[in-house]
Design a protein around this motif. Structure first.
Motif, PDB file in Angstrom:
ATOM      1  N   ARG A 181       0.895  -1.490   0.102  1.00  0.00           N
ATOM      2  CA  ARG A 181       0.026  -0.056  -0.021  1.00  0.00           C
ATOM      3  C   ARG A 181       0.703   1.234   0.061  1.00  0.00           C
ATOM      4  NH1 ARG A 181      -5.101  -1.850   3.858  1.00  0.00           N
ATOM      5  NH2 ARG A 181      -6.013  -3.529   2.581  1.00  0.00           N
ATOM      6  N   PRO A 182       1.986   1.327   0.861  1.00  0.00           N
ATOM      7  CA  PRO A 182       2.845   2.705   0.747  1.00  0.00           C
ATOM      8  C   PRO A 182       3.298   2.729  -0.712  1.00  0.00           C
ATOM      9  CG  PRO A 182       3.228   1.300   2.802  1.00  0.00           C
ATOM     10  CD  PRO A 182       2.336   0.384   1.787  1.00  0.00           C
ATOM     11  N   TRP A 183       3.790   1.808  -1.266  1.00  0.00           N
ATOM     12  CA  TRP A 183       4.362   1.833  -2.684  1.00  0.00           C
ATOM     13  C   TRP A 183       3.351   2.228  -3.557  1.00  0.00           C
ATOM     14  CZ3 TRP A 183       2.448  -1.279  -6.559  1.00  0.00           C
ATOM     15  CH2 TRP A 183       3.422  -0.961  -7.892  1.00  0.00           C
ATOM     16  N   ARG A 184       2.197   1.618  -3.657  1.00  0.00           N
ATOM     17  CA  ARG A 184       0.979   2.214  -4.566  1.00  0.00           C
ATOM     18  C   ARG A 184       0.693   3.510  -4.245  1.00  0.00           C
ATOM     19  NH1 ARG A 184      -3.876  -1.018  -5.891  1.00  0.00           N
ATOM     20  NH2 ARG A 184      -2.935  -3.027  -6.683  1.00  0.00           N
ATOM     21  N   ARG A 185       1.000   4.163  -3.044  1.00  0.00           N
ATOM     22  CA  ARG A 185       0.443   5.587  -3.028  1.00  0.00           C
ATOM     23  C   ARG A 185       1.454   6.416  -3.470  1.00  0.00           C
ATOM     24  NH1 ARG A 185      -2.822   4.170   2.770  1.00  0.00           N
ATOM     25  NH2 ARG A 185      -4.124   2.684   1.787  1.00  0.00           N
ATOM     26  N   ALA A 186       2.597   5.868  -3.339  1.00  0.00           N
ATOM     27  CA  ALA A 186       4.104   6.647  -3.625  1.00  0.00           C
ATOM     28  C   ALA A 186       3.687   6.484  -5.501  1.00  0.00           C
ATOM     29  CB  ALA A 186       5.324   6.115  -3.040  1.00  0.00           C
ATOM     30  N   SER A 187       3.579   5.738  -6.059  1.00  0.00           N
ATOM     31  CA  SER A 187       3.681   5.265  -7.366  1.00  0.00           C
ATOM     32  C   SER A 187       2.705   6.395  -7.863  1.00  0.00           C
ATOM     33  CB  SER A 187       3.465   4.047  -7.729  1.00  0.00           C
ATOM     34  OG  SER A 187       4.378   3.029  -7.129  1.00  0.00           O
ATOM     35  N   ILE A 188       1.417   6.411  -7.156  1.00  0.00           N
ATOM     36  CA  ILE A 188       0.201   7.318  -7.650  1.00  0.00           C
ATOM     37  C   ILE A 188       0.636   8.818  -7.687  1.00  0.00           C
ATOM     38  CG2 ILE A 188      -2.059   8.168  -7.441  1.00  0.00           C
ATOM     39  CD1 ILE A 188      -2.788   5.183  -6.303  1.00  0.00           C
ATOM     40  N   ALA A 189       1.372   9.174  -6.379  1.00  0.00           N
ATOM     41  CA  ALA A 189       1.900  10.230  -6.398  1.00  0.00           C
ATOM     42  C   ALA A 189       2.802  10.814  -7.594  1.00  0.00           C
ATOM     43  CB  ALA A 189       2.632  10.811  -4.957  1.00  0.00           C
ATOM     44  N   ALA A 190       3.604   9.843  -7.930  1.00  0.00           N
ATOM     45  CA  ALA A 190       4.654  10.045  -8.888  1.00  0.00           C
ATOM     46  C   ALA A 190       3.787  10.127 -10.322  1.00  0.00           C
ATOM     47  CB  ALA A 190       5.734   8.685  -8.912  1.00  0.00           C
ATOM     48  N   MET A 191       2.951   9.211 -10.391  1.00  0.00           N
ATOM     49  CA  MET A 191       1.987   9.354 -12.046  1.00  0.00           C
ATOM     50  C   MET A 191       1.581  10.870 -11.887  1.00  0.00           C
ATOM     51  SD  MET A 191       0.440   5.665 -11.699  1.00  0.00           S
ATOM     52  CE  MET A 191      -0.347   5.509 -13.475  1.00  0.00           C
ATOM     53  N   ILE A 192       1.003  11.377 -10.761  1.00  0.00           N
ATOM     54  CA  ILE A 192       0.172  12.665 -10.787  1.00  0.00           C
ATOM     55  C   ILE A 192       1.332  13.783 -11.217  1.00  0.00           C
ATOM     56  CG2 ILE A 192      -0.844  14.192  -9.605  1.00  0.00           C
ATOM     57  CD1 ILE A 192      -2.182  12.071  -7.931  1.00  0.00           C
ATOM     58  N   GLU A 193       2.347  13.581 -10.529  1.00  0.00           N
ATOM     59  CA  GLU A 193       3.545  14.500 -10.515  1.00  0.00           C
ATOM     60  C   GLU A 193       3.988  14.576 -12.010  1.00  0.00           C
ATOM     61  OE1 GLU A 193       6.423  17.468  -9.694  1.00  0.00           O
ATOM     62  OE2 GLU A 193       4.913  16.878  -8.690  1.00  0.00           O
ATOM     63  N   ALA A 194       4.135  13.333 -12.883  1.00  0.00           N
ATOM     64  CA  ALA A 194       4.295  13.045 -14.457  1.00  0.00           C
ATOM     65  C   ALA A 194       3.297  13.546 -15.243  1.00  0.00           C
ATOM     66  CB  ALA A 194       4.817  11.680 -14.536  1.00  0.00           C
ATOM     67  N   GLY A 195       2.168  14.020 -14.741  1.00  0.00           N
ATOM     68  CA  GLY A 195       1.120  14.517 -15.669  1.00  0.00           C
ATOM     69  C   GLY A 195       0.286  13.611 -16.156  1.00  0.00           C
ATOM     70  N   ILE A 196       0.339  12.326 -15.557  1.00  0.00           N
ATOM     71  CA  ILE A 196      -0.437  11.221 -15.921  1.00  0.00           C
ATOM     72  C   ILE A 196      -1.829  11.444 -15.700  1.00  0.00           C
ATOM     73  CG2 ILE A 196      -0.686   8.536 -16.053  1.00  0.00           C
ATOM     74  CD1 ILE A 196       1.866   9.439 -17.480  1.00  0.00           C
ATOM     75  N   ASN A 197      -2.899  10.943 -16.539  1.00  0.00           N
ATOM     76  CA  ASN A 197      -4.428  11.010 -16.456  1.00  0.00           C
ATOM     77  C   ASN A 197      -4.825   9.895 -15.365  1.00  0.00           C
ATOM     78  OD1 ASN A 197      -7.023  11.610 -16.549  1.00  0.00           O
ATOM     79  ND2 ASN A 197      -7.080  10.924 -18.701  1.00  0.00           N
ATOM     80  N   VAL A 198      -4.587  10.168 -14.125  1.00  0.00           N
ATOM     81  CA  VAL A 198      -5.128   9.164 -13.364  1.00  0.00           C
ATOM     82  C   VAL A 198      -6.366   9.705 -12.416  1.00  0.00           C
ATOM     83  CG1 VAL A 198      -2.684   8.300 -12.949  1.00  0.00           C
ATOM     84  CG2 VAL A 198      -3.904   9.916 -11.054  1.00  0.00           C
ATOM     85  N   PHE A 199      -7.423   8.711 -11.923  1.00  0.00           N
ATOM     86  CA  PHE A 199      -8.545   9.052 -11.140  1.00  0.00           C
ATOM     87  C   PHE A 199      -8.777   7.806 -10.395  1.00  0.00           C
ATOM     88  CE2 PHE A 199      -9.673   8.418 -15.598  1.00  0.00           C
ATOM     89  CZ  PHE A 199     -10.564   7.308 -15.396  1.00  0.00           C
ATOM     90  N   PRO A 200      -9.188   8.063  -9.110  1.00  0.00           N
ATOM     91  CA  PRO A 200      -9.471   6.879  -8.055  1.00  0.00           C
ATOM     92  C   PRO A 200     -10.604   5.893  -8.522  1.00  0.00           C
ATOM     93  CG  PRO A 200      -9.187   8.854  -6.943  1.00  0.00           C
ATOM     94  CD  PRO A 200      -9.323   9.403  -8.514  1.00  0.00           C
ATOM     95  N   ALA A 201     -10.322   4.744  -8.139  1.00  0.00           N
ATOM     96  CA  ALA A 201     -11.469   3.530  -8.031  1.00  0.00           C
ATOM     97  C   ALA A 201     -11.402   2.716  -6.858  1.00  0.00           C
ATOM     98  CB  ALA A 201     -10.724   2.700  -9.362  1.00  0.00           C
ATOM     99  N   SER A 202     -12.215   1.924  -6.797  1.00  0.00           N
ATOM    100  CA  SER A 202     -12.577   1.293  -5.579  1.00  0.00           C
ATOM    101  C   SER A 202     -11.897  -0.054  -5.529  1.00  0.00           C
ATOM    102  CB  SER A 202     -13.987   1.239  -4.810  1.00  0.00           C
ATOM    103  OG  SER A 202     -14.742   0.377  -5.920  1.00  0.00           O
ATOM    104  N   ASP A 203     -11.978  -0.776  -6.839  1.00  0.00           N
ATOM    105  CA  ASP A 203     -11.264  -2.145  -7.150  1.00  0.00           C
ATOM    106  C   ASP A 203     -12.165  -3.103  -6.484  1.00  0.00           C
ATOM    107  OD1 ASP A 203      -9.906  -4.004  -8.174  1.00  0.00           O
ATOM    108  OD2 ASP A 203      -7.727  -3.277  -7.360  1.00  0.00           O
ATOM    109  N   ASP A 204     -12.013  -3.523  -5.123  1.00  0.00           N
ATOM    110  CA  ASP A 204     -12.710  -4.517  -4.300  1.00  0.00           C
ATOM    111  C   ASP A 204     -13.274  -3.975  -3.071  1.00  0.00           C
ATOM    112  OD1 ASP A 204     -12.464  -7.312  -5.844  1.00  0.00           O
ATOM    113  OD2 ASP A 204     -10.518  -6.302  -6.072  1.00  0.00           O
ATOM    114  N   PRO A 205     -14.037  -2.898  -3.235  1.00  0.00           N
ATOM    115  CA  PRO A 205     -14.233  -2.336  -1.950  1.00  0.00           C
ATOM    116  C   PRO A 205     -14.822  -3.044  -0.478  1.00  0.00           C
ATOM    117  CG  PRO A 205     -16.074  -1.900  -3.265  1.00  0.00           C
ATOM    118  CD  PRO A 205     -14.938  -2.751  -4.200  1.00  0.00           C
ATOM    119  N   ALA A 206     -15.508  -4.050  -0.728  1.00  0.00           N
ATOM    120  CA  ALA A 206     -15.909  -4.845   0.504  1.00  0.00           C
ATOM    121  C   ALA A 206     -15.022  -5.515   1.144  1.00  0.00           C
ATOM    122  CB  ALA A 206     -17.280  -5.565   0.338  1.00  0.00           C
TER     123      ALA A 206
END
Length: 373
Positions: free
Chosen positions: A286-311
């Motif tokens: 999970r920490p790696w995921r969040r760091a990766s998403i932050a880097a994707m945003i910083e790089a200008g990638i078009n990302v948006f959140p999803a729930s995947d398997d929420p329950a």
């Protein structure tokens, strides 16, 4: 002199923010209480209560040697929140799959997925995926299964200010021929609520180009195409293949595109939509995921959140937005743009998509300006 407009409360704003969820697995939405009720009916012997099983979901990562030199360091050990008794996401999903037996069950879990998304996260449009029909549902048939789920969606659409659609997912652990037969079934039984296909399960199972024929068939039928990619294999190659060989319109996950600067530049230039999830059953990741998403945003990638398997994780789409703001540091304004980017990437038909976009844009502007609902 006019009173200054107070700054919006982040939690309140994100709760009210109109959102779409484009990456959600139906089996991963099934409530623990519903799972328990169906398990008792089917006399399924479980090692613990459904609530305890869900709380103990913690999938083990693949061989850590694969991830020794990733650009964003991958945790190699256990995380402090890992439970003593763990269940893999796949095991939990198989237990749930085994007890969903009737059209009424299918309608119920589809309805509850929509209800929980709307009431818990303010989700205005949900696209959930379902896998190949298991043997015990064969008597109902593909058309019966889809119509049962569509019945649940229609009930939710009648009660809540939301819409929902379905994606037929290919299990990449199977063969190319199985995938082709599955998508042929989907194409030969068109349904207005089935709007696309996806590719899930562990990416280490093999390269995505194995499924080119199935994807071509779906594309020819006018179905949207997405795929889990660059999630488990520490390379950007599969994301490129999903675009150039499978013809994907959007991509799921994609964190390992960060391994290749040229791929990052292409994804930024083309503004390829990526659904990202900060929460995963691999708790140590999970920490790696969040760091990766932050880097994707910083790089200008078009990302948006999803729930995947929420329950099963558990999480909600609202929680994913809160993590984006509170832990990753994404501004409220950027989160508003992410919400609109999700609408742009969804597979609602026109004019419903344009109407949702215009309505949400106005709501988001009011929220950011601090105007009352």
């Amino acid at each position: 002199m006019a009173e200054p407009v107070p700054a919006p409360n982040p939690t309140d704003l994100l709760t009210r923010l109109p959102k779409v969820d484009l990456h959600c697995h139906l089996l991963g939405t099934v409530r623990a209480a519903t799972f328990g009720e169906l398990a008792r009916r089917e006399r399924l012997d479980l090692p613990e209560s459904p609530e305890a099983i869900y709380a103990g979901i913690n999938s083990r990562p693949p061989d850590p040697e694969l991830y020794r030199s990733t650009r964003i360091p991958m945790p190699q050990g256990r995380s402090p929140d890992e439970p003593e008794t763990s269940y893999s996401l796949f095991q939990a999903s198989e237990w749930v799959r085994a007890v969903v037996r009737t059209p009424e069950d299918l309608s119920r879990i589809a309805y509850e997925a929509c209800a929980d998304a709307f009431l818990g996260s303010g989700t205005r449009h949900l696209e959930f995926s379902f896998d190949m029909i298991p043997g015990h549902l064969a008597p109902i048939g593909y058309a019966g299964v889809v119509e049962a789920m569509a019945d649940g969606i229609r009930r939710a659409e009648g009660e809540f200010a939301m819409t929902a659609r379905m994606l037929a997912a290919i299990d990449r652990s199977g063969s190319a021929q199985e995938a082709l037969e599955w998508i042929r079934t989907v194409v030969e039984h068109p349904h207005e609520y089935v709007v696309g296909i996806g590719l899930d399960n562990l990416e280490n199972s093999g390269p995505p180009e194995r499924f080119a024929e199935a994807y071509a068939l779906a594309g020819a039928a006018g179905l949207g195409r997405t795929a889990h990619t660059s999630e488990h294999v520490p390379a950007a190659t599969n994301a490129v293949t999903c675009l150039d060989v499978l013809g994907c319109d959007r991509l799921d996950h994609g964190y390992f595109i960060l391994e290749d600067d040229e791929v990052v530049a292409r994804m930024r230039a083309e503004q390829v939509p990526f659904t990202v999830a900060s929460t995963t059953s691999r708790r140590s990741w999970r920490p790696w995921r969040r760091a990766s998403i932050a880097a994707m945003i910083e790089a200008g990638i078009n990302v948006f959140p999803a729930s995947d398997d929420p329950a099963m994780f558990p999480t909600t789409l609202l929680n994913e937005y809160l993590i984006q703001h509170e832990q990753i540091g994404t501004s409220l304004e950027h989160l508003g743009r992410m919400a609109l980017a999700g609408i742009d990437a969804c597979w609602l038909p026109e004019p419903a998509k344009s109407e949702l976009r215009a309505r949400s844009e106005a709501e988001i502007a009011d929220l950011l300006a601090g105007r009352p609902a």
